[in-house]
Design an enzyme around this catalytic site. Sequence first.
Site, PDB file in Angstrom:
ATOM      1  CG  ASP A 326       3.283 -51.485 -32.168  1.00 62.93           C
ATOM      2  OD1 ASP A 326       3.675 -51.342 -31.004  1.00 62.93           O
ATOM      3  OD2 ASP A 326       2.122 -51.761 -32.494  1.00 62.93           O
ATOM      4  CD  GLN A 399      -1.534 -57.771 -45.505  1.00 59.51           C
ATOM      5  OE1 GLN A 399      -2.344 -57.796 -44.571  1.00 59.51           O
ATOM      6  NE2 GLN A 399      -0.395 -58.436 -45.498  1.00 59.51           N
ATOM      7  NE  ARG A 401       0.011 -49.082 -45.811  1.00 57.51           N
ATOM      8  CZ  ARG A 401       1.098 -49.357 -45.129  1.00 57.51           C
ATOM      9  NH1 ARG A 401       1.248 -48.870 -43.945  1.00 57.51           N
ATOM     10  NH2 ARG A 401       2.029 -50.118 -45.652  1.00 57.51           N
ATOM     11  CG  MET A 402      -7.570 -47.843 -48.002  1.00 53.57           C
ATOM     12  SD  MET A 402      -8.222 -47.611 -49.674  1.00 53.57           S
ATOM     13  CE  MET A 402      -8.323 -49.268 -50.286  1.00 53.57           C
ATOM     14  CE  LYS A 414     -12.246 -44.921 -40.765  1.00 56.30           C
ATOM     15  NZ  LYS A 414     -13.256 -45.962 -40.873  1.00 56.30           N
TER      16      LYS A 414
HETATM   17  N1  LIG Z   1      -9.807 -47.985 -38.857  1.00 52.96           N
HETATM   18  C1  LIG Z   1      -9.060 -47.559 -39.865  1.00 52.96           C
HETATM   19  N2  LIG Z   1      -9.611 -47.305 -41.055  1.00 52.96           N
HETATM   20  C2  LIG Z   1      -8.867 -46.889 -42.070  1.00 52.96           C
HETATM   21  N3  LIG Z   1      -7.558 -46.681 -42.016  1.00 52.96           N
HETATM   22  C3  LIG Z   1      -6.926 -46.904 -40.866  1.00 52.96           C
HETATM   23  C4  LIG Z   1      -7.635 -47.366 -39.732  1.00 52.96           C
HETATM   24  N4  LIG Z   1      -6.753 -47.516 -38.728  1.00 52.96           N
HETATM   25  C5  LIG Z   1      -5.558 -47.172 -39.212  1.00 52.96           C
HETATM   26  N5  LIG Z   1      -5.643 -46.805 -40.498  1.00 52.96           N
HETATM   27  C6  LIG Z   1      -4.547 -46.389 -41.381  1.00 52.96           C
HETATM   28  O1  LIG Z   1      -3.712 -47.501 -41.648  1.00 52.96           O
HETATM   29  C7  LIG Z   1      -2.391 -47.235 -41.242  1.00 52.96           C
HETATM   30  C8  LIG Z   1      -1.762 -48.481 -40.691  1.00 52.96           C
HETATM   31  O2  LIG Z   1      -2.439 -48.858 -39.516  1.00 52.96           O
HETATM   32  P1  LIG Z   1      -1.924 -50.012 -38.608  1.00 52.96           P
HETATM   33  O3  LIG Z   1      -2.776 -50.114 -37.410  1.00 52.96           O
HETATM   34  O4  LIG Z   1      -1.649 -51.191 -39.449  1.00 52.96           O
HETATM   35  O5  LIG Z   1      -0.536 -49.446 -38.160  1.00 52.96           O
HETATM   36  P2  LIG Z   1       0.430 -50.272 -37.309  1.00 52.96           P
HETATM   37  O6  LIG Z   1       1.177 -51.155 -38.198  1.00 52.96           O
HETATM   38  O7  LIG Z   1      -0.380 -50.833 -36.200  1.00 52.96           O
HETATM   39  O8  LIG Z   1       1.409 -49.203 -36.806  1.00 52.96           O
HETATM   40  P3  LIG Z   1       1.353 -48.524 -35.452  1.00 52.96           P
HETATM   41  O9  LIG Z   1       0.337 -49.235 -34.623  1.00 52.96           O
HETATM   42  O10 LIG Z   1       2.719 -48.625 -34.963  1.00 52.96           O
HETATM   43  O11 LIG Z   1       0.974 -47.127 -35.766  1.00 52.96           O
HETATM   44  C9  LIG Z   1      -2.512 -46.138 -40.218  1.00 52.96           C
HETATM   45  O12 LIG Z   1      -1.375 -45.352 -40.165  1.00 52.96           O
HETATM   46  C10 LIG Z   1      -3.693 -45.345 -40.748  1.00 52.96           C
HETATM   47  O13 LIG Z   1      -3.268 -44.436 -41.742  1.00 52.96           O
HETATM   48 MG   LIG Z   2      -1.810 -50.867 -34.874  1.00 49.78          MG
END
Ligand SMILES: Nc1ncnc2c1ncn2[C@@H]1O[C@H](COP(=O)(O)OP(=O)(O)OP(=O)(O)O)[C@@H](O)[C@H]1O
Ligand SMILES: [Mg+2]
Length: 701
Positions: A326, A399, A401-402, A414
């Site tokens: 990741d 799921q 992403r917000m 956000k």
């Molecule tokens: N605390 C948060 N609040 C809102 N949105 C977030 C938050 N953290 C991350 N995101 C958004 O959600 C997306 C997915 O986050 P996630 O942590 O699931 O990524 P991931 O699958 O862990 O990928 P990686 O860690 O490799 O970047 C992020 O790219 C960002 O745009």
């Molecule tokens: Mg992550």
Amino acid sequence: MRTVQKNPKNPTAGRPSHSGRQTLSLFEPTLVKNAVRDAFRKLHPRLVARNPVMFVVWVGSLLTSYFWVKQLITHTGQPLFTGQVALWLWFTVLFANFAEAMAEGRGKAQAESLRKTKTDTLARKLVNGKEERVPATQLRKGDVVVCEAGDIIPGDGEVIEGIASVDESVITGESAPVIREAGGDRSAVTGGTKVLSDRIVIRITANPGETFIDRMIALVEGAQRQKTPNEIALSILLSGLTIIFLLVCVTLPPFADFAVRATQSGQAPSVVVLVALLVCLIPTTIGGLLSAIGIAGMDRVMQHNVLAKSGKAVEAAGDIDTILLDKTGTITLGNRQAVEFIPLPNVSMEELVDAAQLSSLADETPEGRSIVVLAKEKYGLRGRELASHHAEFVPFSAQTRMSGIDMDGQQIRKGAAEAIKRHVLSLGGEIPCELEPIVTNISQKGGTPLVVAKNERILGVIYLKDVVKGGIRERFEQLRSMGIRTVMITGDNPLTAKTIAEEAGVDDFLAEATPEMKLALIRQEQAAGKLVAMTGDGTNDAPALAQADVGLAMNSGTQAAKEAGNMVDLDSNPTKLIEVVEIGKQLLMTRGALTTFSIANDVAKYFAILPAMFAPIYPALNALNIMKLTNPESAILAAVIFNALIIIALIPLALRGIAYRPLGAAAILRRNLLIYGLGGIIAPFPGIWLLDRLLVLLHLA
Ligand SMILES: Nc1ncnc2c1ncn2[C@@H]1O[C@H](COP(=O)(O)OP(=O)(O)OP(=O)(O)O)[C@@H](O)[C@H]1O
Ligand SMILES: [Mg+2]
Ligand SMILES: [K+]
């Protein structure tokens, strides 16, 4: 957190020794002493019977010992010869036992030092908001405890509140403190480690006796060691060979009897000679070293501070075709920090910062906290008391992403640009055309844009910055030269993903990945016959970690991730996978090379024993006595002794593994066939010749 490998050029270099954990040299005197004792203990029939090849030798030892005693009592036969054959057959079994005991010994020593770290501490348990002192041994799953600077963490658990630096040297051997915090992917803490600063609240996740250290002890002690499928397959092959040679030896006497009668000369070979022939023909070298090779492979992984839950996982690592990593925290440093607020043209900075902060006040992810900090430091916005409002926090999930908050009839969100856009459209809002360039700009710099919306109105963007780890490019090049494809998977948008992928030099990437997509990608690769490895630390990585052939979970990660993977890296260094792959390859190569050697070096013994057995009957067979061995007894003894000594001689190679170089599979095979195949055929000739001379010199034959 130690994120950069200290010694990438020489991953097999020994680790320095630290408090609590020790690095032992290969033939440490105490290890050797214990292994000698264990070698005798392992003579028990129940234990020998697990190894068919050695079991045959063990039966042969008993049989020849019986004949020796019989000859001594009845003053018949050649007791000096029979006694020596019996002795060296016992040695053959003992040497094999010694090899296994040596391999196991290091793990046992490690378990011993781990046990010492299990101290009884008093836990500060939270009961109805009040602190109570209870012994750590009485903590149960679900209990909540408080730890402050100086406290020993009383059990395995997950941080549910706060952030602290923790000294994990008792389990990792690494003295640099690590950060453990609520909400993110670094929330797991291990019992026995020490809080160095601040205050954290921990929910206990393991009952006493089932903790990480308990399981680690069981693992390194080999209590749960089972034969891997590869080992089982090889054992079956070796057993098959043993049965064939057994049949050969059993059917020899009738032929010999016939020949004796026909030629009126010589005599049929005795049982002792037949047993000697059998032991020389069956693959005793690999049969004796097989389990030591496997155990040593797991131990080498452990020396790199990785806990492998099974030998199978280590073997699979040696055959990996694809590695999934990741982005955040593996390829980048992982402390995605808010560095800038960018309002849309007709939105004031205050309104954007205010909304960003409100949506993050209860967001315990590192990203969320960094937004609150930036709002406070740069724009002077203080955290507010939310209790007076009707506020409901919406936590971040991979799921949606917000994340955000519903308060006073307002929905503040956000999140990833696509997710917020969809959210706003569903509320009947519009997407201002000024948004896209801002998002694209941040993404092209490799940053993560978080779009902020209040109800159906988009206010602006938060710029989260992350940095690609130093030296990661070289590591991916190394993997490429091993023929392994690297794929970066991230929840981030495709543009950010592309930028980071190019900078880091991975072969491919998958953006906007949900946990389901990670899982699907692994299944798709596996369906194409590929072996897949994956590193991860988040709860959302758990299904993929479980599905992957090699799932390397970070020790700092969540409990779910650590349960799902079949390896845990105590240093929480995702690029450690590269070393694990090397160790796996080394294990497979060592086993292959020693199997080749074992079967090849039996050929020479054929030339030693067969002429010795049959030349008295057919003098023409003396032409086969190419080593010009002195007499039948010296020839047979020399072969049996060489057969035993070769096991001892190869123990260092079995334990250390043969040197690994990143070459293609075909090149490695060619090289090993040449060295171990040809070497195996040639080496015994001078060896047996020398032993023959020595035996005659010492009047032993
Ligand atoms: N605390 C948060 N609040 C809102 N949105 C977030 C938050 N953290 C991350 N995101 C958004 O959600 C997306 C997915 O986050 P996630 O942590 O699931 O990524 P991931 O699958 O862990 O990928 P990686 O860690 O490799 O970047 C992020 O790219 C960002 O745009
Ligand atoms: Mg992550
Ligand atoms: K043999």
